[in-house]
Design a protein around this motif. Structure first.
Motif, PDB file in Angstrom:
ATOM      1  N   LEU A   2     -13.843  43.117  24.920  1.00 15.33           N
ATOM      2  CA  LEU A   2     -13.586  41.819  24.308  1.00 15.33           C
ATOM      3  C   LEU A   2     -12.947  40.909  25.344  1.00 15.33           C
ATOM      4  CD1 LEU A   2     -11.842  43.079  21.055  1.00 15.33           C
ATOM      5  CD2 LEU A   2     -14.250  42.489  21.350  1.00 15.33           C
ATOM      6  N   VAL A   3     -13.479  39.691  25.501  1.00 16.68           N
ATOM      7  CA  VAL A   3     -12.929  38.731  26.452  1.00 16.68           C
ATOM      8  C   VAL A   3     -12.689  37.416  25.720  1.00 16.68           C
ATOM      9  CG1 VAL A   3     -13.251  37.564  28.662  1.00 16.68           C
ATOM     10  CG2 VAL A   3     -14.246  39.848  28.298  1.00 16.68           C
ATOM     11  N   ASP A   4     -11.424  37.032  25.626  1.00 16.48           N
ATOM     12  CA  ASP A   4     -11.060  35.786  24.943  1.00 16.48           C
ATOM     13  C   ASP A   4      -9.675  35.393  25.416  1.00 16.48           C
ATOM     14  OD1 ASP A   4     -10.297  33.815  22.851  1.00 16.48           O
ATOM     15  OD2 ASP A   4     -12.099  34.545  21.856  1.00 16.48           O
ATOM     16  N   ASP A   5      -9.434  34.104  25.586  1.00 19.56           N
ATOM     17  CA  ASP A   5      -8.118  33.647  26.015  1.00 19.56           C
ATOM     18  C   ASP A   5      -7.120  33.573  24.858  1.00 19.56           C
ATOM     19  OD1 ASP A   5      -9.837  31.492  25.202  1.00 19.56           O
ATOM     20  OD2 ASP A   5      -8.359  30.066  25.952  1.00 19.56           O
ATOM     21  N   SER A   6      -7.567  33.854  23.643  1.00 21.61           N
ATOM     22  CA  SER A   6      -6.689  33.863  22.472  1.00 21.61           C
ATOM     23  C   SER A   6      -6.256  35.296  22.146  1.00 21.61           C
ATOM     24  CB  SER A   6      -7.415  33.268  21.258  1.00 21.61           C
ATOM     25  OG  SER A   6      -6.694  33.549  20.082  1.00 21.61           O
ATOM     26  N   ASN A  29      -9.432  36.774  30.167  1.00 20.45           N
ATOM     27  CA  ASN A  29     -10.290  35.795  30.826  1.00 20.45           C
ATOM     28  C   ASN A  29     -11.442  36.510  31.525  1.00 20.45           C
ATOM     29  OD1 ASN A  29      -9.437  36.475  33.617  1.00 20.45           O
ATOM     30  ND2 ASN A  29      -7.489  35.568  32.981  1.00 20.45           N
ATOM     31  N   ALA A  30     -12.415  35.732  31.936  1.00 20.77           N
ATOM     32  CA  ALA A  30     -13.624  36.293  32.541  1.00 20.77           C
ATOM     33  C   ALA A  30     -13.331  36.956  33.880  1.00 20.77           C
ATOM     34  CB  ALA A  30     -14.675  35.189  32.713  1.00 20.77           C
ATOM     35  N   GLU A  31     -12.426  36.393  34.638  1.00 16.34           N
ATOM     36  CA  GLU A  31     -12.106  36.961  35.944  1.00 16.34           C
ATOM     37  C   GLU A  31     -11.521  38.366  35.808  1.00 16.34           C
ATOM     38  OE1 GLU A  31     -12.260  32.535  36.319  1.00 16.34           O
ATOM     39  OE2 GLU A  31     -11.260  33.874  34.911  1.00 16.34           O
ATOM     40  N   ALA A  32     -10.642  38.563  34.833  1.00 17.69           N
ATOM     41  CA  ALA A  32     -10.058  39.896  34.612  1.00 17.69           C
ATOM     42  C   ALA A  32     -11.131  40.890  34.169  1.00 17.69           C
ATOM     43  CB  ALA A  32      -8.938  39.814  33.573  1.00 17.69           C
ATOM     44  N   ALA A  33     -12.051  40.444  33.330  1.00 16.39           N
ATOM     45  CA  ALA A  33     -13.144  41.310  32.893  1.00 16.39           C
ATOM     46  C   ALA A  33     -14.055  41.670  34.067  1.00 16.39           C
ATOM     47  CB  ALA A  33     -13.951  40.632  31.785  1.00 16.39           C
ATOM     48  N   MET A  34     -14.370  40.694  34.912  1.00 15.55           N
ATOM     49  CA  MET A  34     -15.210  40.972  36.079  1.00 15.55           C
ATOM     50  C   MET A  34     -14.527  41.968  37.016  1.00 15.55           C
ATOM     51  SD  MET A  34     -18.208  39.642  35.947  1.00 15.55           S
ATOM     52  CE  MET A  34     -18.693  40.007  37.625  1.00 15.55           C
ATOM     53  N   ALA A  35     -13.223  41.890  37.142  1.00 16.04           N
ATOM     54  CA  ALA A  35     -12.493  42.849  37.975  1.00 16.04           C
ATOM     55  C   ALA A  35     -12.682  44.264  37.441  1.00 16.04           C
ATOM     56  CB  ALA A  35     -11.008  42.480  38.036  1.00 16.04           C
ATOM     57  N   GLU A  36     -12.654  44.413  36.111  1.00 11.42           N
ATOM     58  CA  GLU A  36     -12.892  45.731  35.497  1.00 11.42           C
ATOM     59  C   GLU A  36     -14.324  46.202  35.751  1.00 11.42           C
ATOM     60  OE1 GLU A  36     -10.670  47.828  34.024  1.00 11.42           O
ATOM     61  OE2 GLU A  36      -9.191  46.357  34.712  1.00 11.42           O
ATOM     62  N   PHE A  37     -15.281  45.310  35.593  1.00 12.11           N
ATOM     63  CA  PHE A  37     -16.683  45.668  35.839  1.00 12.11           C
ATOM     64  C   PHE A  37     -16.885  46.072  37.295  1.00 12.11           C
ATOM     65  CE2 PHE A  37     -18.198  42.601  32.272  1.00 12.11           C
ATOM     66  CZ  PHE A  37     -17.806  43.524  31.313  1.00 12.11           C
ATOM     67  N   GLY A  54     -10.678  28.650  33.621  1.00 10.36           N
ATOM     68  CA  GLY A  54     -11.345  29.318  34.741  1.00 10.36           C
ATOM     69  C   GLY A  54     -12.830  29.392  34.457  1.00 10.36           C
ATOM     70  N   MET A  55     -13.394  30.566  34.605  1.00  7.71           N
ATOM     71  CA  MET A  55     -14.824  30.768  34.372  1.00  7.71           C
ATOM     72  C   MET A  55     -15.108  30.732  32.869  1.00  7.71           C
ATOM     73  SD  MET A  55     -17.190  34.086  35.451  1.00  7.71           S
ATOM     74  CE  MET A  55     -16.278  34.319  36.940  1.00  7.71           C
TER      75      MET A  55
END
Length: 117
Positions: A2-6, A29-37, A54-55
């Motif tokens: 799940l990716v959401d700023d809320s 945020n998307a950047e944190a999710a991309m780091a995991e990927f 951000g993204m």
């Protein structure tokens, strides 16, 4: 994932999914999710917001779809946005489906049942 700023959305959607037997991982945020990927995390499904600092969600999906291991992973948008042109843009970026906030638990789980087949 799940990716959401809320934080509220992350907690509520995570609770619905966990109650239904799914395990969840969250990113604000998307950047944190991309780091995991990029570390090798490969979820069965991605649920992301469209409007984030951000993204944004569309840019995020484009990045995710470039990863060979995530090319065919189902991706759902969960957003307040309901304009048809944004839906088309999301689909062109690689979104598998679209849910409008606030989403009811039964609608979310029904959609998951369809995209995870």
């Amino acid at each position: 994932m799940l990716v959401d700023d809320s934080t509220t959305v992350l907690l509520s959607i995570s609770a619905i999914l966990q109650k239904a037997g799914y395990s969840t991982k969250q990113a604000s945020n998307a950047e944190a999710a991309m780091a995991e990927f990029n570390k090798g995390f490969k979820p069965d499904l991605l649920i992301t917001d469209l409007h984030m600092p951000g993204m944004n969600g569309i840019e995020f999906i484009k990045c995710v779809r470039k990863l060979p291991t995530h090319k065919f992973m189902p991706i759902l948008f969960l957003t307040t946005e309901s304009h048809q042109e944004k839906r088309m843009e999301a689909k062109a970026a690689g979104a598998s489906g679209w849910l409008v906030k606030p989403v009811q638990a039964d609608a979310l789980l029904q959609t998951l049942g369809v995209v995870l087949r």
